[in-house]
Design an enzyme around this catalytic site. Structure first.
Site, PDB file in Angstrom:
ATOM      1  N   SER A  88       1.941  -4.116   0.366  1.00  0.00           N
ATOM      2  CA  SER A  88       0.829  -4.960  -0.067  1.00  0.00           C
ATOM      3  C   SER A  88      -0.477  -4.183  -0.151  1.00  0.00           C
ATOM      4  O   SER A  88      -1.342  -4.502  -0.969  1.00  0.00           O
ATOM      5  CB  SER A  88       0.594  -6.091   0.938  1.00  0.00           C
ATOM      6  OG  SER A  88       1.761  -6.826   1.149  1.00  0.00           O
ATOM      7  N   HIS A 147       4.961  -3.958  -6.569  1.00  0.00           N
ATOM      8  CA  HIS A 147       4.450  -4.995  -5.662  1.00  0.00           C
ATOM      9  C   HIS A 147       4.787  -6.375  -6.232  1.00  0.00           C
ATOM     10  O   HIS A 147       4.068  -6.913  -7.076  1.00  0.00           O
ATOM     11  CB  HIS A 147       2.939  -4.790  -5.498  1.00  0.00           C
ATOM     12  CG  HIS A 147       2.290  -5.753  -4.566  1.00  0.00           C
ATOM     13  ND1 HIS A 147       0.971  -6.100  -4.653  1.00  0.00           N
ATOM     14  CD2 HIS A 147       2.787  -6.464  -3.512  1.00  0.00           C
ATOM     15  CE1 HIS A 147       0.673  -6.972  -3.705  1.00  0.00           C
ATOM     16  NE2 HIS A 147       1.756  -7.207  -3.006  1.00  0.00           N
ATOM     17  N   GLU A 205       2.909  -6.116  -9.671  1.00  0.00           N
ATOM     18  CA  GLU A 205       1.853  -5.108  -9.776  1.00  0.00           C
ATOM     19  C   GLU A 205       2.496  -3.722  -9.632  1.00  0.00           C
ATOM     20  O   GLU A 205       3.172  -3.466  -8.633  1.00  0.00           O
ATOM     21  CB  GLU A 205       0.869  -5.372  -8.626  1.00  0.00           C
ATOM     22  CG  GLU A 205      -0.371  -4.566  -8.607  1.00  0.00           C
ATOM     23  CD  GLU A 205      -1.393  -5.189  -7.618  1.00  0.00           C
ATOM     24  OE1 GLU A 205      -1.025  -5.458  -6.448  1.00  0.00           O
ATOM     25  OE2 GLU A 205      -2.535  -5.421  -8.027  1.00  0.00           O
ATOM     26  N   ASN A 246      -4.486  -7.794  -3.449  1.00  0.00           N
ATOM     27  CA  ASN A 246      -4.849  -8.042  -2.049  1.00  0.00           C
ATOM     28  C   ASN A 246      -6.267  -7.623  -1.712  1.00  0.00           C
ATOM     29  O   ASN A 246      -6.851  -8.121  -0.753  1.00  0.00           O
ATOM     30  CB  ASN A 246      -3.840  -7.377  -1.109  1.00  0.00           C
ATOM     31  CG  ASN A 246      -2.590  -8.224  -1.033  1.00  0.00           C
ATOM     32  OD1 ASN A 246      -2.668  -9.442  -0.977  1.00  0.00           O
ATOM     33  ND2 ASN A 246      -1.437  -7.587  -1.075  1.00  0.00           N
TER      34      ASN A 246
HETATM   35  N1  LIG Z   1       5.124 -11.909   2.403  1.00  0.00           N
HETATM   36  C1  LIG Z   1       4.445 -11.722   1.280  1.00  0.00           C
HETATM   37  O1  LIG Z   1       3.863 -12.686   0.713  1.00  0.00           O
HETATM   38  C2  LIG Z   1       4.403 -10.358   0.639  1.00  0.00           C
HETATM   39  C3  LIG Z   1       3.993 -10.261  -0.695  1.00  0.00           C
HETATM   40  C4  LIG Z   1       3.989  -9.007  -1.309  1.00  0.00           C
HETATM   41  C5  LIG Z   1       4.339  -7.867  -0.585  1.00  0.00           C
HETATM   42  N2  LIG Z   1       4.716  -7.989   0.723  1.00  0.00           N
HETATM   43  C6  LIG Z   1       5.135  -6.769   1.431  1.00  0.00           C
HETATM   44  O2  LIG Z   1       6.539  -6.718   1.440  1.00  0.00           O
HETATM   45  C7  LIG Z   1       6.990  -6.078   2.641  1.00  0.00           C
HETATM   46  C8  LIG Z   1       7.928  -7.017   3.363  1.00  0.00           C
HETATM   47  O3  LIG Z   1       7.249  -8.207   3.691  1.00  0.00           O
HETATM   48  P1  LIG Z   1       8.054  -9.535   4.079  1.00  0.00           P
HETATM   49  O4  LIG Z   1       7.095 -10.651   3.957  1.00  0.00           O
HETATM   50  O5  LIG Z   1       9.364  -9.574   3.354  1.00  0.00           O
HETATM   51  O6  LIG Z   1       8.332  -9.248   5.637  1.00  0.00           O
HETATM   52  P2  LIG Z   1       9.447  -9.932   6.565  1.00  0.00           P
HETATM   53  O7  LIG Z   1       8.938  -9.769   7.955  1.00  0.00           O
HETATM   54  O8  LIG Z   1       9.818 -11.271   6.065  1.00  0.00           O
HETATM   55  O9  LIG Z   1      10.730  -8.971   6.334  1.00  0.00           O
HETATM   56  C9  LIG Z   1      10.746  -7.609   6.659  1.00  0.00           C
HETATM   57  C10 LIG Z   1      12.195  -7.230   6.974  1.00  0.00           C
HETATM   58  O10 LIG Z   1      12.286  -5.814   7.049  1.00  0.00           O
HETATM   59  C11 LIG Z   1      13.220  -5.532   8.061  1.00  0.00           C
HETATM   60  N3  LIG Z   1      13.103  -4.129   8.478  1.00  0.00           N
HETATM   61  C12 LIG Z   1      12.237  -3.585   9.359  1.00  0.00           C
HETATM   62  N4  LIG Z   1      12.469  -2.258   9.453  1.00  0.00           N
HETATM   63  C13 LIG Z   1      13.501  -1.972   8.607  1.00  0.00           C
HETATM   64  C14 LIG Z   1      14.220  -0.787   8.273  1.00  0.00           C
HETATM   65  N5  LIG Z   1      13.917   0.370   8.834  1.00  0.00           N
HETATM   66  N6  LIG Z   1      15.211  -0.877   7.373  1.00  0.00           N
HETATM   67  C15 LIG Z   1      15.540  -2.063   6.802  1.00  0.00           C
HETATM   68  N7  LIG Z   1      14.904  -3.222   7.094  1.00  0.00           N
HETATM   69  C16 LIG Z   1      13.901  -3.167   7.985  1.00  0.00           C
HETATM   70  C17 LIG Z   1      12.916  -6.547   9.152  1.00  0.00           C
HETATM   71  O11 LIG Z   1      14.009  -6.671  10.052  1.00  0.00           O
HETATM   72  C18 LIG Z   1      12.679  -7.805   8.318  1.00  0.00           C
HETATM   73  O12 LIG Z   1      13.867  -8.532   8.106  1.00  0.00           O
HETATM   74  C19 LIG Z   1       5.720  -5.707   3.422  1.00  0.00           C
HETATM   75  O13 LIG Z   1       5.371  -4.381   3.126  1.00  0.00           O
HETATM   76  C20 LIG Z   1       4.700  -6.688   2.891  1.00  0.00           C
HETATM   77  O14 LIG Z   1       3.384  -6.233   3.031  1.00  0.00           O
HETATM   78  C21 LIG Z   1       4.779  -9.211   1.344  1.00  0.00           C
END
Ligand SMILES: NC(=O)c1ccc[n+]([C@@H]2O[C@H](COP(=O)([O-])OP(=O)(O)OC[C@H]3O[C@@H](n4cnc5c(N)ncnc54)[C@H](O)[C@@H]3O)[C@@H](O)[C@H]2O)c1
Length: 285
Positions: A122, A143, A155, A193
């Site tokens: 993000s 993204h 993005e 963001n």
């Molecule tokens: N939630 C949102 O609205 C959103 C939007 C755009 C981007 N993002 C980005 O996407 C990424 C994920 O966010 P999310 O909301 O899905 O988080 P989340 O917490 O829902 O999921 C993250 C997952 O990654 C897993 N994980 C951690 N370390 C790992 C590894 N070494 N190998 C494999 N899996 C691993 C965790 O166990 C978890 O299941 C982040 O970088 C976040 O900033 C999130």
């Protein structure tokens, strides 16, 4: 590097909110998908979410194939080695530079040397994530927006060393998943963001200072500015931990105008992370 037509198998790192959404849209577009998380229960939760989402889309007649056909293209795993056949990998794990750099170093070991490695970060620097590998020109930001199957845009973020052909491939891949794209340079928060996080934090601060109830804060912003969600409900939807991580990165890089709201930090410390834990600013079933 593979051209778009040569990509058959997409690796997805993380089966959480974003990872399972990315796996779903890739499988819906016809790609074979390997989705990895660190524990089987996270993989299973991700697969359950995909099945529910596909059923909902099927009920609305929005799929060209049966949910079962699409679901069968997705292999859930905890084994890093299962990325060996991936032609493109999208990382969607935690918003933490150390975690992402470790993942990219691991991906470098298990994938072919010409495989493009994309990150769904993000706010974190694509260039710094890429520096954990010896293929910095093949690392790019992809993204996706939340919820991935519904949101129309992606993005594309270019790091200092991202090759122009890789940027073009990232646009083409996202478009093949049915998304529209825009491009941002590798600057903190990119386009979305950088603007969204101060808006969310100000909404939380204004609520905390008693300007309005949480319901009126969200209602006012929805009806007053024509956005689909107000700041508090959007924060719950994104995940309060993700909002805090993103805000802390922006604060560190861009200064005090990005300082995270105190109430956001307190809720994350309490483990109330929004929809995904059943409680954030609101409560969920
Ligand atoms: N939630 C949102 O609205 C959103 C939007 C755009 C981007 N993002 C980005 O996407 C990424 C994920 O966010 P999310 O909301 O899905 O988080 P989340 O917490 O829902 O999921 C993250 C997952 O990654 C897993 N994980 C951690 N370390 C790992 C590894 N070494 N190998 C494999 N899996 C691993 C965790 O166990 C978890 O299941 C982040 O970088 C976040 O900033 C999130």
């Amino acid at each position: 590097m593979c051209g778009l037509s040569e990509i058959q198998t997409v690796g997805v790192v993380g089966a959480g909110t974003m990872g399972n959404g990315i796996a779903q849209v890739a499988a819906t577009a016809g790609y074979d998908v390997v989705m990895r998380d660190i524990e089987q229960r996270f993989v299973d939760n991700g697969l359950d979410s995909i099945e529910s989402s596909l059923s909902r889309l099927d009920a609305k007649d929005e799929l060209d194939e049966s949910p079962e056909t699409i679901r069968e293209r997705i292999a859930g795993t905890t084994a890093l080695g299962d990325f060996a056949d991936a032609d493109l990998v999208v990382e969607a794990a935690l918003e933490d530079m150390e975690v992402k750099q470790d993942i990219f170093a691991d991906l470098e070991d298990v994938t072919d040397s010409d495989v493009v490695l994309a990150t769904n970060t993000s706010t974190l620097s694509i260039t710094t994530i890429a520096s954990a590998t010896d293929r910095e020109e093949l690392v790019v930001g992809l993204h996706f927006m939340n919820p991935v199957p519904i949101m129309a845009g992606v993005e594309v973020v270019t790091g200092e060393k991202t090759d122009a052909a890789v940027t073009n491939l990232a646009h083409a891949f996202a478009e093949d998943l049915g998304k529209e794209t825009w491009e941002s340079d590798d600057k903190p928060g990119f386009v979305t963001n950088r603007v969204l996080m101060p808006w969310i934090n100000e909404g939380i601060r204004a609520y905390d200072e008693g300007v309005a109830s949480k319901e009126d804060m969200d209602k006012g912003m929805k009806l007053g500015t024509n956005v689909p969600m107000g700041p508090l409900e959007l924060a719950d939807h994104i995940g309060l931990d993700i909002c805090l991580d993103a805000s802390e990165t922006l604060h560190e890089e861009l200064g005090d105008r990005y300082k995270p709201a105190y109430l956001l930090k307190r809720k994350v410390a309490a483990g109330d992370l929004g929809k995904k834990t059943g409680k954030g600013f609101y409560e969920y079933e």
